[in-house]
Design a protein around this motif. Structure first.
Motif, short mmCIF file in Angstrom:
data_model
loop_
_atom_site.label_atom_id
_atom_site.label_comp_id
_atom_site.label_asym_id
_atom_site.label_seq_id
_atom_site.Cartn_x
_atom_site.Cartn_y
_atom_site.Cartn_z
N TRP A 47 0.85 -1.19 0.00
CA TRP A 47 0.00 0.00 0.00
C TRP A 47 0.89 1.25 0.00
O TRP A 47 0.82 2.09 0.87
CB TRP A 47 -0.90 -0.01 1.24
CG TRP A 47 -1.69 -1.25 1.36
CD1 TRP A 47 -1.37 -2.37 2.06
CD2 TRP A 47 -2.94 -1.53 0.73
NE1 TRP A 47 -2.34 -3.32 1.92
CE2 TRP A 47 -3.32 -2.84 1.11
CE3 TRP A 47 -3.78 -0.81 -0.11
CZ2 TRP A 47 -4.48 -3.42 0.68
CZ3 TRP A 47 -4.96 -1.39 -0.53
CH2 TRP A 47 -5.29 -2.69 -0.14
N VAL A 50 -1.13 6.01 -1.74
CA VAL A 50 -2.55 6.19 -1.47
C VAL A 50 -2.83 7.68 -1.33
O VAL A 50 -2.20 8.37 -0.53
CB VAL A 50 -2.98 5.46 -0.18
CG1 VAL A 50 -4.45 5.72 0.11
CG2 VAL A 50 -2.70 3.96 -0.28
N ASP A 79 -7.74 7.05 -3.50
CA ASP A 79 -7.05 6.60 -4.71
C ASP A 79 -5.89 5.70 -4.29
O ASP A 79 -4.92 6.15 -3.70
CB ASP A 79 -6.54 7.81 -5.49
CG ASP A 79 -5.96 7.42 -6.84
OD1 ASP A 79 -6.24 6.29 -7.30
OD2 ASP A 79 -5.20 8.22 -7.41
N ILE A 80 -6.01 4.40 -4.59
CA ILE A 80 -5.01 3.42 -4.18
C ILE A 80 -4.27 2.94 -5.42
O ILE A 80 -4.89 2.41 -6.35
CB ILE A 80 -5.68 2.22 -3.45
CG1 ILE A 80 -6.46 2.72 -2.24
CG2 ILE A 80 -4.64 1.19 -3.04
CD1 ILE A 80 -7.31 1.65 -1.59
N ASN A 81 -2.96 3.11 -5.41
CA ASN A 81 -2.16 2.73 -6.57
C ASN A 81 -0.95 1.91 -6.12
O ASN A 81 0.17 2.42 -6.08
CB ASN A 81 -1.72 3.98 -7.34
CG ASN A 81 -1.09 3.63 -8.67
OD1 ASN A 81 -1.23 2.51 -9.17
ND2 ASN A 81 -0.39 4.58 -9.25
N ARG A 88 -6.97 -0.63 -12.65
CA ARG A 88 -7.68 -0.13 -11.47
C ARG A 88 -9.08 0.27 -11.89
O ARG A 88 -9.33 0.57 -13.05
CB ARG A 88 -6.94 1.06 -10.85
CG ARG A 88 -5.61 0.68 -10.26
CD ARG A 88 -5.01 1.80 -9.44
NE ARG A 88 -4.83 3.02 -10.23
CZ ARG A 88 -4.86 4.25 -9.71
NH1 ARG A 88 -5.07 4.43 -8.43
NH2 ARG A 88 -4.67 5.30 -10.48
N VAL A 144 -13.69 4.57 -4.11
CA VAL A 144 -12.36 3.97 -4.07
C VAL A 144 -11.89 3.73 -5.49
O VAL A 144 -12.61 3.14 -6.30
CB VAL A 144 -12.40 2.64 -3.27
CG1 VAL A 144 -11.03 1.98 -3.29
CG2 VAL A 144 -12.85 2.87 -1.84
N ALA A 146 -9.11 1.66 -7.11
CA ALA A 146 -8.19 0.62 -6.64
C ALA A 146 -8.19 -0.53 -7.64
O ALA A 146 -9.03 -0.59 -8.54
CB ALA A 146 -8.63 0.12 -5.27
N LEU A 150 -9.52 -6.21 -5.75
CA LEU A 150 -9.26 -5.98 -4.33
C LEU A 150 -10.46 -6.42 -3.50
O LEU A 150 -11.60 -6.10 -3.81
CB LEU A 150 -8.99 -4.49 -4.10
CG LEU A 150 -8.41 -4.09 -2.75
CD1 LEU A 150 -7.03 -4.71 -2.55
CD2 LEU A 150 -8.33 -2.58 -2.65
#
Length: 199
Positions: A47, A50, A79-81, A88, A144, A146, A150
């Motif tokens: 992670w 973020v 925003d999860i990268n 995503r 989200v 992601a 996930l």
């Protein structure tokens, strides 16, 4: 002919009165196999990158069960990268509950990254007595962005109201009870204080 019939009857009577007694236990044949047990695949999500903010979304907001209004509101945007991930997908994660009256509030207060998934945590607060009107539905959501595969777990802190719709969510009595279920080392991606208990 009659003598033959009588002899046959005596013979059948003798057979009908016989008894079988087991003298040995049954045993399956022994097979010696050398097999590799194998294993399930394991993934570790990093992670590292973020971003948390808000974004404008037009959503359907439940007012009462028979009436809904559409309004523009600000919702949390996460925003999860993770490094090395592929596609995503932006999606709204919604927790929506049936409650017995309008004296209830539902608010998503935490989004945690733990292991290979997200934990989206909401607080349900409500007055013990009816707060006006009849049964209604309360909801809250976060957006989200992601990886599309996930795993997202939704947890509500509070007492589960009656209703089949509410069975799809995990309920815990307190934050301490939640901490016992979330894997150690979980990272807080988003947090806001819950509203005070409605009296």
């Amino acid at each position: 002919m009659m003598l033959w019939t009588m002899a046959g009857s005596v013979m059948l009577a003798g057979l009908a009165g016989c008894r079988a007694e087991q003298t040995q236990e049954a045993k399956a044949p022994e097979v010696d196999l050398d097999v590799d047990a194998g294993q399930w695949p394991r993934y570790k999500v990093k992670w590292a990158d973020v971003d948390v903010g808000t974004t404008e979304r037009t959503v359907t907001v439940p007012i009462v069960r028979v009436e809904k209004q559409t309004r523009q509101i600000s919702v949390p945007y996460i925003d999860i990268n993770p490094p090395g991930t592929g596609d995503r997908e932006e999606r709204a994660v919604t927790i929506e509950l049936d409650v017995p009256h309008t004296g209830y509030e539902l608010q998503i207060t935490d989004v945690l990254a733990a292991g290979d998934g997200l934990w989206v945590v909401a607080h349900l607060t409500g007055a013990a007595s009816a707060g006006g009107m009849g049964a209604t539905r309360v909801s809250d959501q976060v957006v989200v962005n992601a990886p599309d595969d996930l795993d997202v777990r939704k947890v509500v802190i509070g007492q589960r109201p009656d209703g089949v719709f509410n069975q799809q969510f995990r309920f815990v009595a307190s934050r301490a009870a939640l901490n016992e279920q979330v894997p150690a080392g979980a990272r807080v991606l988003y947090h806001r204080e819950s509203k005070p208990q409605v009296s």
